[in-house]
Design a protein around this motif. Sequence first.
Motif, PDB file in Angstrom:
ATOM      1  N   MET A 155      52.436  39.552  42.179  1.00 45.28           N
ATOM      2  CA  MET A 155      52.210  41.019  42.326  1.00 45.28           C
ATOM      3  C   MET A 155      52.366  41.044  44.049  1.00 45.28           C
ATOM      4  O   MET A 155      52.041  40.273  44.914  1.00 45.28           O
ATOM      5  CB  MET A 155      50.947  41.485  42.249  1.00 45.28           C
ATOM      6  N   LYS A 156      53.189  42.122  44.654  1.00 49.37           N
ATOM      7  CA  LYS A 156      53.071  42.161  46.099  1.00 49.37           C
ATOM      8  C   LYS A 156      52.079  42.746  46.822  1.00 49.37           C
ATOM      9  O   LYS A 156      51.524  44.188  46.376  1.00 49.37           O
ATOM     10  CB  LYS A 156      54.408  42.954  46.673  1.00 49.37           C
ATOM     11  N   VAL A 157      51.651  42.427  47.853  1.00 40.14           N
ATOM     12  CA  VAL A 157      50.414  43.274  48.370  1.00 40.14           C
ATOM     13  C   VAL A 157      50.572  44.522  48.924  1.00 40.14           C
ATOM     14  O   VAL A 157      49.846  45.430  48.513  1.00 40.14           O
ATOM     15  CB  VAL A 157      49.997  42.468  49.896  1.00 40.14           C
ATOM     16  N   GLU A 158      51.921  44.968  49.109  1.00 43.58           N
ATOM     17  CA  GLU A 158      52.431  46.198  49.796  1.00 43.58           C
ATOM     18  C   GLU A 158      51.987  47.035  48.316  1.00 43.58           C
ATOM     19  O   GLU A 158      51.724  48.516  48.703  1.00 43.58           O
ATOM     20  CB  GLU A 158      54.003  46.228  49.947  1.00 43.58           C
ATOM     21  N   GLU A 159      52.318  46.935  47.065  1.00 44.30           N
ATOM     22  CA  GLU A 159      52.092  47.856  46.094  1.00 44.30           C
ATOM     23  C   GLU A 159      50.671  48.248  46.100  1.00 44.30           C
ATOM     24  O   GLU A 159      50.338  49.412  45.414  1.00 44.30           O
ATOM     25  CB  GLU A 159      52.591  47.117  44.815  1.00 44.30           C
ATOM     26  N   LEU A 160      49.777  47.689  46.539  1.00 49.18           N
ATOM     27  CA  LEU A 160      48.396  47.998  46.770  1.00 49.18           C
ATOM     28  C   LEU A 160      47.816  48.980  47.765  1.00 49.18           C
ATOM     29  O   LEU A 160      47.104  49.558  48.165  1.00 49.18           O
ATOM     30  CB  LEU A 160      47.541  46.659  46.764  1.00 49.18           C
ATOM     31  N   LEU A 161      49.006  49.303  48.946  1.00 51.09           N
ATOM     32  CA  LEU A 161      48.582  49.719  49.980  1.00 51.09           C
ATOM     33  C   LEU A 161      48.085  51.447  49.726  1.00 51.09           C
ATOM     34  O   LEU A 161      47.151  51.863  50.539  1.00 51.09           O
ATOM     35  CB  LEU A 161      49.907  49.957  50.900  1.00 51.09           C
ATOM     36  N   GLY A 162      48.549  52.163  48.897  1.00 51.36           N
ATOM     37  CA  GLY A 162      48.237  53.486  48.577  1.00 51.36           C
ATOM     38  C   GLY A 162      46.708  53.614  47.999  1.00 51.36           C
ATOM     39  O   GLY A 162      46.091  54.187  48.574  1.00 51.36           O
ATOM     40  N   ALA A 163      46.554  52.649  47.142  1.00 46.99           N
ATOM     41  CA  ALA A 163      45.231  52.551  46.649  1.00 46.99           C
ATOM     42  C   ALA A 163      44.069  52.285  47.647  1.00 46.99           C
ATOM     43  O   ALA A 163      42.999  52.538  47.816  1.00 46.99           O
ATOM     44  CB  ALA A 163      45.276  51.622  45.312  1.00 46.99           C
ATOM     45  N   TYR A 164      44.632  51.172  48.348  1.00 46.69           N
ATOM     46  CA  TYR A 164      43.753  50.740  49.580  1.00 46.69           C
ATOM     47  C   TYR A 164      43.310  51.814  50.517  1.00 46.69           C
ATOM     48  O   TYR A 164      42.425  51.949  50.877  1.00 46.69           O
ATOM     49  CB  TYR A 164      44.338  49.711  50.227  1.00 46.69           C
ATOM     50  N   ALA A 165      44.155  52.503  50.734  1.00 47.08           N
ATOM     51  CA  ALA A 165      44.174  53.668  51.808  1.00 47.08           C
ATOM     52  C   ALA A 165      43.171  54.678  51.392  1.00 47.08           C
ATOM     53  O   ALA A 165      42.418  55.357  51.989  1.00 47.08           O
ATOM     54  CB  ALA A 165      45.477  54.584  52.265  1.00 47.08           C
ATOM     55  N   LEU A 166      43.071  54.826  49.845  1.00 50.81           N
ATOM     56  CA  LEU A 166      42.309  55.769  49.388  1.00 50.81           C
ATOM     57  C   LEU A 166      40.851  55.089  48.866  1.00 50.81           C
ATOM     58  O   LEU A 166      40.132  55.750  48.098  1.00 50.81           O
ATOM     59  CB  LEU A 166      42.811  56.378  48.110  1.00 50.81           C
ATOM     60  N   ASP A 167      40.815  54.003  49.142  1.00 47.04           N
ATOM     61  CA  ASP A 167      39.346  53.077  48.897  1.00 47.04           C
ATOM     62  C   ASP A 167      39.314  53.029  47.354  1.00 47.04           C
ATOM     63  O   ASP A 167      38.276  53.201  46.650  1.00 47.04           O
ATOM     64  CB  ASP A 167      37.921  53.993  49.129  1.00 47.04           C
ATOM     65  N   LEU A 212      42.106  41.075  49.717  1.00 45.06           N
ATOM     66  CA  LEU A 212      43.401  40.696  49.938  1.00 45.06           C
ATOM     67  C   LEU A 212      44.170  41.193  50.993  1.00 45.06           C
ATOM     68  O   LEU A 212      44.898  40.839  51.600  1.00 45.06           O
ATOM     69  CB  LEU A 212      44.004  40.663  48.557  1.00 45.06           C
ATOM     70  N   VAL A 213      44.209  42.723  50.854  1.00 42.93           N
ATOM     71  CA  VAL A 213      44.734  43.593  51.661  1.00 42.93           C
ATOM     72  C   VAL A 213      44.334  43.431  53.112  1.00 42.93           C
ATOM     73  O   VAL A 213      45.164  43.475  53.908  1.00 42.93           O
ATOM     74  CB  VAL A 213      44.851  44.858  51.126  1.00 42.93           C
ATOM     75  N   ASP A 214      43.057  43.467  53.151  1.00 40.19           N
ATOM     76  CA  ASP A 214      42.501  43.230  54.631  1.00 40.19           C
ATOM     77  C   ASP A 214      43.030  42.056  55.316  1.00 40.19           C
ATOM     78  O   ASP A 214      43.397  42.007  56.538  1.00 40.19           O
ATOM     79  CB  ASP A 214      41.068  42.952  54.398  1.00 40.19           C
ATOM     80  N   ARG A 215      43.285  40.985  54.588  1.00 41.17           N
ATOM     81  CA  ARG A 215      43.849  39.535  54.998  1.00 41.17           C
ATOM     82  C   ARG A 215      45.165  39.801  55.496  1.00 41.17           C
ATOM     83  O   ARG A 215      45.556  39.360  56.478  1.00 41.17           O
ATOM     84  CB  ARG A 215      43.483  38.472  53.838  1.00 41.17           C
ATOM     85  N   HIS A 216      46.083  40.483  54.445  1.00 46.69           N
ATOM     86  CA  HIS A 216      47.302  40.816  54.819  1.00 46.69           C
ATOM     87  C   HIS A 216      47.406  41.681  56.066  1.00 46.69           C
ATOM     88  O   HIS A 216      48.393  41.271  56.682  1.00 46.69           O
ATOM     89  CB  HIS A 216      47.916  41.531  53.777  1.00 46.69           C
ATOM     90  N   LEU A 217      46.800  42.673  56.131  1.00 46.59           N
ATOM     91  CA  LEU A 217      46.906  43.775  57.391  1.00 46.59           C
ATOM     92  C   LEU A 217      46.634  42.981  58.543  1.00 46.59           C
ATOM     93  O   LEU A 217      47.089  43.358  59.710  1.00 46.59           O
ATOM     94  CB  LEU A 217      46.049  44.830  57.234  1.00 46.59           C
TER      95      LEU A 217
END
Lengths: 251, 191
Positions: A1-13, A22-27
Motif C-alpha cells: 500500500m502506498k502512503v499517498e492513498e491514505l491522505l484523503g482519509a488522513y485529512a478527515l481524521d 504512518l502518514v505523520d512520519r511520511h509527511l
Amino acid sequence: MKVEELLGAYALDALDEDERLLVDRHLSTCDSCREEVRDHREVAALLAPPPIPPPDRVWGRILAGIAVAAPADELAPVVPLRRRERRFESTRWLAGAAAAVAVVALGVTVVVQSGRIGSLDDQVTAQQQEIAAFQADPLRQAATAALEDPNARIADLTAEDTEARMQIVLLPDGTGYVFENTMTPLPDEATYQLWALVDDRIISAGVLGNDPGVVPFHLDPAGVQGLVVTEEVAGGVAQSESDPVVAWFEA
Amino acid sequence: MGAQDWSNTEDAALAAAIGDASQEALAEVYNRHSGAVHGLARRILRDETLAEEITQEVFLRLWNNPNKFDAQRGSLRSFLLAHTHGRSVDLIRSESARRTREDNDARLATGAGQNIEDEVWSTALADQVREALSALGEGERRAIELAYFGGHTYREVADLLGEPEGTVKSRIRSGMKRLRQSLTAAGVTQA
C-alpha cells in the motif's frame, strides 16, 4: 500500500491510530503530500456546517485559562510599564477587579488604624506596608474578599491517601478562586485541571497550571455537586481519563 | 497596548499578534471563527457541553501554541477547523462519550439527516460548494459525509456501507480531489 492513498482519509481524521502515525512520519519528509493534505483540509473547512456562536461563558473560560499562567505580580495595578512578557494584557480585566477590592479593603484598614493609639509615623508606615502587600498580590486580596462573602460556597478538596488538599471559593456570579492548597508542583509539561460535577456530568472549570497559587476561574455554581482536580498534560484536556488528585462532593 | 482596531486585519497578521500575546487579536479571531468551530464541534459531537469544551480548547491552544499555525500551510480558519475536527473525533471515539452520542443519535434520527448538501451553507460560497458536491459520485459523497460529519474511520465507513475498505479509502481521496477541482474552477479555492 502506498502512503499517498491514505491522505484523503488522513485529512478527515478517518484513519486508525497506526495508519495515522504512518502518514505523520511520511509527511515529515514529503512536501508534496503535505501540500495535498493542506488542500484537503481547505476543502473540508468549506464543508463545515453553519456557524453557531458559542455562549458568552466560553469566552469567559478562555480568559480565565489565559489568566492562569500570569504570575501574581503581573496583576499589580500600579506597575503597568514593566516587562512585555506573554499574557500581561490578558490579565487587565482581573487587575481592575483586584484593584477595586484593594481600595475597599484599604479603606477599612485606614478606619481601624485611625482608632488606634500610636504615632502618626507608625500609622503611615503600617499603611504603606499594607499598601505594598495589597499591590504585591491583588489576586490574593480578591480571593480573600470572595472568601469573606456571605454568599460564597467554600469547598475543601481532599485526597484519600495523601496530604494534598485545596480550598476553593465560588461566588453566586460564577467567580471562583482556587485558594490555599498543598498540591505538589508538577513538571512544566503537566498541569492541574479543575473539573466540576454538574447534574451528573463532568465539565472542565479551568486549567490551574503546574504549581497553582491563587487561581481565578469561572464556573456557574448552579447544580455543582462536586469538584475534582486531575493531573493532565500542559494546556489541559477536553475530557479527562485521569484519577482525581483531590476531590470534594456535596454532602 | 493602545486600542487598535483589528477588524480589518488579516487572519495571518492576527495570528502573529497572538504570538506577541495580544489578547485583542485573540478576541478578534474568536469573533470571526468561534461560531464555525463551535458549530462543527456540535455537529460532530451532538452535545453542547462537549462542543463548548472543544471550542475553549481550540482557542486556548492557539493562544498557548501560536507557532503551530503556519500561514504557509493554509488558512487560519482551516487550521482551527482541522483541530476542532480532530479533537471532536478523538472524543467520540473515546468510550465514555460514545454512549451519549448513540443516545443523541437515536433522538436525532427523525431530525436533521446526514445529508451533506443540507449542511453546507456556512459561507457566501455555499452555492458553489453545493454545486461541487453535486458533481461527486454518490459513493464518494456518502463516504466523505460519514467520515467528516460522522467521525467514522474509513474502515467503519466501509462496514456501514458494505463496501471494501480499499474502495472507500480511495473514494474519500478522489472525492476530496474532485471537490477541490470544482471549487478551483469556480474560483473558490486557488489552484
